[in-house]
Design a protein around this motif. Structure first.
Motif, PDB file in Angstrom:
ATOM      1  N   THR A 130      -1.501  10.783  -0.153  1.00 47.56           N
ATOM      2  CA  THR A 130      -0.408  10.216   0.708  1.00 47.56           C
ATOM      3  C   THR A 130       0.110  11.286   1.431  1.00 47.56           C
ATOM      4  N   THR A 165       1.915   8.702   9.618  1.00 48.28           N
ATOM      5  CA  THR A 165       1.673   7.465   8.804  1.00 48.28           C
ATOM      6  C   THR A 165       2.219   6.155   9.452  1.00 48.28           C
ATOM      7  N   ALA A 198       3.489   9.905  -3.292  1.00 50.80           N
ATOM      8  CA  ALA A 198       4.090   8.768  -2.427  1.00 50.80           C
ATOM      9  C   ALA A 198       5.334   9.008  -2.460  1.00 50.80           C
ATOM     10  N   PHE A 248       4.367   3.928  -0.862  1.00 47.03           N
ATOM     11  CA  PHE A 248       3.696   4.685   0.268  1.00 47.03           C
ATOM     12  C   PHE A 248       3.844   3.640   1.408  1.00 47.03           C
ATOM     13  N   SER A 299       6.808   5.313   3.470  1.00 46.93           N
ATOM     14  CA  SER A 299       5.717   6.074   4.349  1.00 46.93           C
ATOM     15  C   SER A 299       6.792   6.874   5.515  1.00 46.93           C
TER      16      SER A 299
END
Length: 413
Positions: A202, A211, A302, A390, A394
């Motif tokens: 991630t 992302t 994450a 995530f 993100s």
């Protein structure tokens, strides 16, 4: 836009890694390094053993006193010994440097040590004094007994060859530990070698600030699960790259020295004795342990905004992996004790503890089942937690994701 499917993610992540020369260089360097280290240790051990064996055959000029009355004068003379009556003067001569060595044989050799004093010849060469003193005493005792076989038995214990059976079939003994024990080694190698890639499942997108674009075209669950499956496949490839050469090397070594006797037609893998159930359980524990640690590291990645911060958390995870090794003797000697049970069923110590107990035959089938279910459950939990973190964090490029807020514990964001 059409969403990428799971197969596309797996194929991309897998081929991107295995097609890099760096991947094969690192993977192949591990068995090569192990082979070099084992070779050097074997050669060194053999040289040390040969040197030790030759020390008691060397002639040393020494004086001696014999309070036991067991030393044969002819044997001592052949080794370079001369009897004296004044022990303090003989020891003083060694200290003054006018005598090479002096030996005092005690009145009761069973409860008192043989006292040896000699000129320093270096850390290893000085060992010849003790070797010669012991050899003279052993040969003197043998001469008194008369029968060479009885004399040898009086000094050395006979070798014992143990053969065990289970359900009418001969078991492999210590050699049976090799295959299930290999999964413990592979687990350590997989986590240590692929740990950074687990964190980057991630982190890579977050650090590259892509992302938002990815999440408009791909479900985060599909992306992360695909990457994790690709990592598992990569771990299996690395395991085979290490295990196959190691198996061939072990087969060649044992054939050369005859270390492992035949097991009456029992199953084997590359010449290594194979007990099917421990091997299958070991593989399952390795796979689910790898998945659990991957899920944990995905969740850590994450949360963290950068690989540098994630690396500190990875260090804590690695420490948890090594804790069971400090209790390895207890896990092996008392596999069903309270401490062993706690280590086996606590998530972060369960992989190493269960793999070690399985390799040494101290893991019941129901304990293995509980450990596998627990590892699978925590692996799924960590993975889903990573997906949730995530998805909600993100775009937290410069700060850690608030876990409580991401899980809805702190109200709406």
């Amino acid at each position: 836009m059409k969403r990428h499917n799971l197969g596309t993610v797996i194929r991309f992540e897998f081929t991107r890694t295995v097609l890099k020369p760096k991947f094969w260089l690192i993977s192949l360097s591990v068995p090569l390094l192990i082979a070099v280290v084992v070779g050097l240790v074997t050669i060194s051990s053999q040289a040390t053993a040969n040197r030790a064996d030759s020390q008691d055959k060397q002639t040393v000029s020494f004086t001696y006193t014999d309070a036991s009355g067991l030393v044969d004068a002819a044997v001592a003379a052949a080794a370079g010994g001369s009897p004296v009556t004044d022990a303090p003067a003989a020891r003083a001569a060694v200290v003054a440097g006018t005598s090479q060595c002096h030996v005092d044989y005690p009145e009761d050799p069973l409860s008192q040590p043989i006292a040896v004093q000699g000129q320093d010849l270096g850390l290893f060469d000085s060992g010849r004094y003790s070797a010669v003193a012991s050899s003279v005493f052993s040969q003197s005792v043998a001469a008194r007994i008369g029968d060479p076989k009885l004399a040898a038995l009086a000094v050395n214990e006979p070798d014992v060859e143990l053969v065990t059976y289970a359900a009418g079939t001969r078991t492999a003994g210590f050699a049976g530990v090799i295959v299930p024990g290999l999964f413990l080694v592979l687990f350590y190698m997989a986590v240590l070698m692929l740990g950074n890639q687990m964190l980057n499942v991630t982190l890579e997108e977050k650090e590259n600030r892509v992302t938002e674009m990815i999440l408009t075209t791909m479900n985060p669950t599909t992306m992360i699960v695909g990457k994790v499956i690709a990592l598992v496949l990569i771990g299996i490839v690395q395991g085979l790259v290490v295990a196959i050469p190691a198996g061939f090397a072990f087969n060649l070594l044992t054939n050369a020295i005859g270390a492992v006797p035949p097991t009456d037609g029992a199953a084997s893998l590359l010449g290594v004795p194979l007990d099917l159930w421990p091997a299958l359980i070991g593989f399952a524990l390795f796979l689910f342990s790898f998945l659990m640690f991957t899920g944990l590291l995905v969740a850590i990645g994450a949360v963290m905004p950068s690989a540098k911060e994630a690396g500190n958390a990875f260090g804590v995870v690695v420490m948890a992996m090594f804790i069971p090794l400090y209790a390895a003797s207890l896990l092996v000697s008392d596999p069903h004790g309270v401490v062993s049970q706690v280590f086996t069923f606590f998530p972060l110590t369960a992989p190493v503890s269960a793999l070690l107990r399985n390799a040494t035959g101290g893991l019941y089938w129901w304990e293995a089942a509980i450990a596998l279910v627990m590892l699978a459950g925590f692996g799924w939990l960590f993975l889903m937690l990573g997906v949730r973190l995530f998805r909600t964090g993100s775009i937290s490029y410069s700060s850690r994701v608030k876990i409580g807020r991401a899980l809805g514990w702190g109200g709406q964001q």
